[in-house]
Motif scaffolding. Structure first.
Motif, PDB file in Angstrom:
ATOM      1  N   LEU A 191      13.656   6.937  -0.760  1.00 40.03           N
ATOM      2  CA  LEU A 191      13.034   6.935   0.565  1.00 40.03           C
ATOM      3  C   LEU A 191      11.511   6.910   0.427  1.00 40.03           C
ATOM      4  CD1 LEU A 191      15.238   9.651   2.321  1.00 40.03           C
ATOM      5  CD2 LEU A 191      15.582   7.179   2.282  1.00 40.03           C
ATOM      6  N   PHE A 192      10.996   7.709  -0.506  1.00 41.27           N
ATOM      7  CA  PHE A 192       9.568   7.821  -0.768  1.00 41.27           C
ATOM      8  C   PHE A 192       8.961   6.464  -1.117  1.00 41.27           C
ATOM      9  CE2 PHE A 192       6.167   9.394  -3.807  1.00 41.27           C
ATOM     10  CZ  PHE A 192       5.387  10.022  -2.856  1.00 41.27           C
ATOM     11  N   GLU A 193       9.696   5.650  -1.836  1.00 44.57           N
ATOM     12  CA  GLU A 193       9.217   4.329  -2.258  1.00 44.57           C
ATOM     13  C   GLU A 193       9.006   3.369  -1.085  1.00 44.57           C
ATOM     14  OE1 GLU A 193      12.260   3.313  -5.087  1.00 44.57           O
ATOM     15  OE2 GLU A 193      11.208   4.323  -6.731  1.00 44.57           O
ATOM     16  N   THR A 194       9.556   3.684   0.085  1.00 47.42           N
ATOM     17  CA  THR A 194       9.399   2.817   1.265  1.00 47.42           C
ATOM     18  C   THR A 194       8.200   3.213   2.129  1.00 47.42           C
ATOM     19  OG1 THR A 194      10.776   4.127   2.786  1.00 47.42           O
ATOM     20  CG2 THR A 194      11.926   2.540   1.347  1.00 47.42           C
ATOM     21  N   SER A 247       5.707   0.888   4.216  1.00 47.41           N
ATOM     22  CA  SER A 247       6.263  -0.467   4.214  1.00 47.41           C
ATOM     23  C   SER A 247       6.772  -0.804   5.617  1.00 47.41           C
ATOM     24  CB  SER A 247       7.422  -0.562   3.207  1.00 47.41           C
ATOM     25  OG  SER A 247       8.557   0.136   3.698  1.00 47.41           O
ATOM     26  N   ASP A 248       7.210  -2.043   5.797  1.00 42.94           N
ATOM     27  CA  ASP A 248       7.791  -2.438   7.087  1.00 42.94           C
ATOM     28  C   ASP A 248       9.107  -1.724   7.346  1.00 42.94           C
ATOM     29  OD1 ASP A 248       5.680  -4.104   7.659  1.00 42.94           O
ATOM     30  OD2 ASP A 248       6.664  -5.890   6.857  1.00 42.94           O
ATOM     31  N   TRP A 307       5.584   7.575  16.150  1.00 45.53           N
ATOM     32  CA  TRP A 307       4.191   7.711  15.741  1.00 45.53           C
ATOM     33  C   TRP A 307       3.684   6.405  15.148  1.00 45.53           C
ATOM     34  CZ3 TRP A 307       1.909  12.262  16.971  1.00 45.53           C
ATOM     35  CH2 TRP A 307       2.734  13.373  17.184  1.00 45.53           C
ATOM     36  N   SER A 308       2.360   6.301  15.060  1.00 47.75           N
ATOM     37  CA  SER A 308       1.748   5.145  14.411  1.00 47.75           C
ATOM     38  C   SER A 308       2.205   5.078  12.955  1.00 47.75           C
ATOM     39  CB  SER A 308       0.221   5.267  14.410  1.00 47.75           C
ATOM     40  OG  SER A 308      -0.275   5.291  15.712  1.00 47.75           O
ATOM     41  N   PRO A 309       2.568   3.890  12.484  1.00 46.52           N
ATOM     42  CA  PRO A 309       2.999   3.776  11.086  1.00 46.52           C
ATOM     43  C   PRO A 309       1.820   3.900  10.129  1.00 46.52           C
ATOM     44  CG  PRO A 309       2.909   1.617  12.099  1.00 46.52           C
ATOM     45  CD  PRO A 309       2.627   2.618  13.196  1.00 46.52           C
ATOM     46  N   MET A 310       2.121   4.335   8.923  1.00 44.77           N
ATOM     47  CA  MET A 310       1.125   4.334   7.866  1.00 44.77           C
ATOM     48  C   MET A 310       0.991   2.902   7.363  1.00 44.77           C
ATOM     49  SD  MET A 310       1.142   6.179   4.107  1.00 44.77           S
ATOM     50  CE  MET A 310       0.958   7.862   4.692  1.00 44.77           C
ATOM     51  N   LEU A 343       1.693   1.153  -2.115  1.00 47.53           N
ATOM     52  CA  LEU A 343       1.635   2.448  -2.792  1.00 47.53           C
ATOM     53  C   LEU A 343       1.030   2.288  -4.188  1.00 47.53           C
ATOM     54  CD1 LEU A 343       5.104   3.977  -1.831  1.00 47.53           C
ATOM     55  CD2 LEU A 343       2.873   4.410  -0.790  1.00 47.53           C
ATOM     56  N   GLN A 344      -0.285   2.319  -4.245  1.00 45.57           N
ATOM     57  CA  GLN A 344      -0.989   2.271  -5.525  1.00 45.57           C
ATOM     58  C   GLN A 344      -2.380   2.880  -5.380  1.00 45.57           C
ATOM     59  OE1 GLN A 344      -2.122  -1.580  -7.087  1.00 45.57           O
ATOM     60  NE2 GLN A 344      -1.939  -2.512  -5.066  1.00 45.57           N
ATOM     61  N   ILE A 345      -2.897   3.377  -6.472  1.00 44.92           N
ATOM     62  CA  ILE A 345      -4.228   3.982  -6.468  1.00 44.92           C
ATOM     63  C   ILE A 345      -5.245   2.946  -6.018  1.00 44.92           C
ATOM     64  CG2 ILE A 345      -6.016   4.993  -7.941  1.00 44.92           C
ATOM     65  CD1 ILE A 345      -3.725   6.245  -9.593  1.00 44.92           C
ATOM     66  N   GLY A 346      -6.128   3.364  -5.120  1.00 45.56           N
ATOM     67  CA  GLY A 346      -7.162   2.489  -4.586  1.00 45.56           C
ATOM     68  C   GLY A 346      -6.806   1.843  -3.265  1.00 45.56           C
ATOM     69  N   SER A 347      -5.544   1.869  -2.898  1.00 44.33           N
ATOM     70  CA  SER A 347      -5.107   1.280  -1.640  1.00 44.33           C
ATOM     71  C   SER A 347      -5.733   2.037  -0.472  1.00 44.33           C
ATOM     72  CB  SER A 347      -3.582   1.325  -1.558  1.00 44.33           C
ATOM     73  OG  SER A 347      -3.105   0.561  -0.499  1.00 44.33           O
TER      74      SER A 347
END
Length: 162
Positions: free
Chosen positions: A21-24, A27-28, A38-41, A47-51
């Motif tokens: 679940l965390f891996e999504t 995402s869409d 709520w507003s989506p992230m 999901l990567q450093i610097g994003s």
């Protein structure tokens, strides 16, 4: 003002299932956040450093990420100096703790925004997310009630229809 805001939920599932679940996240097909309420992230590079990204008016960027364990975001908002993070911890073979922590110092108008609005909305946002994760594997559906203050803030802050 020093802020340490922690939400935890024990989910009766193996860590591997919660990691799926965390891996999504962001995402869409986000299976972690209650994007129907709520507003989506959104993150520009996933999901990567610097994003960079955020949800609604809250902006941040990823500063640390270990896919099976945690993701840490640093706030990109004036007056909000700190981080928020999701952590996944195995308690036993079929029990996993999912937690979200805000650890920051606010200053100026940001302190008032936190005290009177953001804290309340944030708490509801995270509890709705934890409900969503728990409900993936539960036959009894969890639904945390919003406080009167959260309902009022959501009404006041609702975008006006054109």
């Amino acid at each position: 003002m020093k802020i340490l805001n922690i939400h935890k939920r024990v989910i009766n599932q193996p860590k591997t299932e919660i990691v799926k679940l965390f891996e999504t996240l962001a995402s869409d097909n986000d299976l972690m956040l209650a994007t129907h309420k709520w507003s989506p992230m959104k993150l520009d590079k996933g999901l990567q450093i610097g994003s960079k990204g955020g949800h609604g008016p809250i902006k941040y960027h990823v500063i640390d990420y270990k896919p099976d364990d945690f993701i840490v975001f640093k706030f990109d908002l004036k007056g909000f100096d700190g981080i928020h993070k999701f952590t996944i911890s195995e308690i036993s073979q079929n029990r996993t703790e999912l937690s979200h922590t805000v650890d920051m110092i606010t200053s100026g108008a940001a302190t008032l925004k936190w005290v009177f609005a953001i804290r309340w909305l944030h708490d509801a946002y995270i509890e709705d997310a934890l409900d969503k994760v728990e409900n993936h594997s539960s036959t009894t559906k969890k639904r945390t009630e919003w406080s009167l203050w959260v309902r009022l803030l959501r009404t006041i802050m609702k975008p006006k229809k054109k």
